[in-house]
Design a protein around this motif. Structure first.
Motif: not given
Length: 165
Positions: A12-15, A38-41
């Motif tokens: 998640v951090l990298v994206h 999507v990163l919130a999911v």
């Protein structure tokens, strides 16, 4: 060969970082909304360590953003050299493309986490399928029951009854 365990927080951090850098110059707001939602999911999947649904939704969202990123790049990449020669544009485009390249690998690791949390190997969308579940079948080699010699419990002097198939 053992698959290395990649932390969901690192994915998640990298994206997140690559998406922030990718949104700096040229991509539309729909790119940012799609990827950040999507990163919130993914943050939800981090917060609920036992939730299979959170990881599955994050996996499906990542797969969908692969498709939407390709569409965004195809539609919004500039054709003229005025914006493409800018250093900020080149950095932003490079980070967005790097994020797109890393997403299939991230999907693979998220799928491994889905399996570790107890998810099925196959994803069922509710369509009827034929399964070969043989847990209830009894082996032909097992003869531990006393009625195994007479499977229909018939007396020896009686005429065999007609069986309905």
């Amino acid at each position: 060969m053992e698959i290395p365990a990649i932390n969901l927080k690192a994915i998640v951090l990298v994206h997140w970082l690559l998406t922030v850098w990718g949104c700096m110059a040229w991509l539309p707001i729909s790119y940012a909304w799609g990827n950040f939602s999507v990163l919130a999911v993914g943050v939800w999947a981090i917060a609920q360590r036992d939730s299979v649904d959170a990881v599955l939704m994050f996996l499906i969202g990542m797969m969908l953003t692969i498709l939407t990123d390709i569409v965004h790049f195809g539609i919004f990449y500039p054709r003229n050299e005025s914006l493409a020669g800018n250093d900020t544009f080149r950095f932003s485009a490079g980070m967005a493309i790097l994020s797109l390249i890393l997403k299939p690998l991230s999907c693979f690791f998220v799928y491994q986490m889905y399996r570790e949390r107890g998810g099925d190997y196959n994803i069922n969308f509710g369509f009827p399928t034929v399964t070969r579940n043989r847990d209830t079948y009894q082996s032909i080699d097992q003869q531990d029951q006393p009625s195994a010699a007479k499977p229909f419990n018939q007396a020896e002097d009686q005429k065999p009854a007609v069986r309905a198939y």
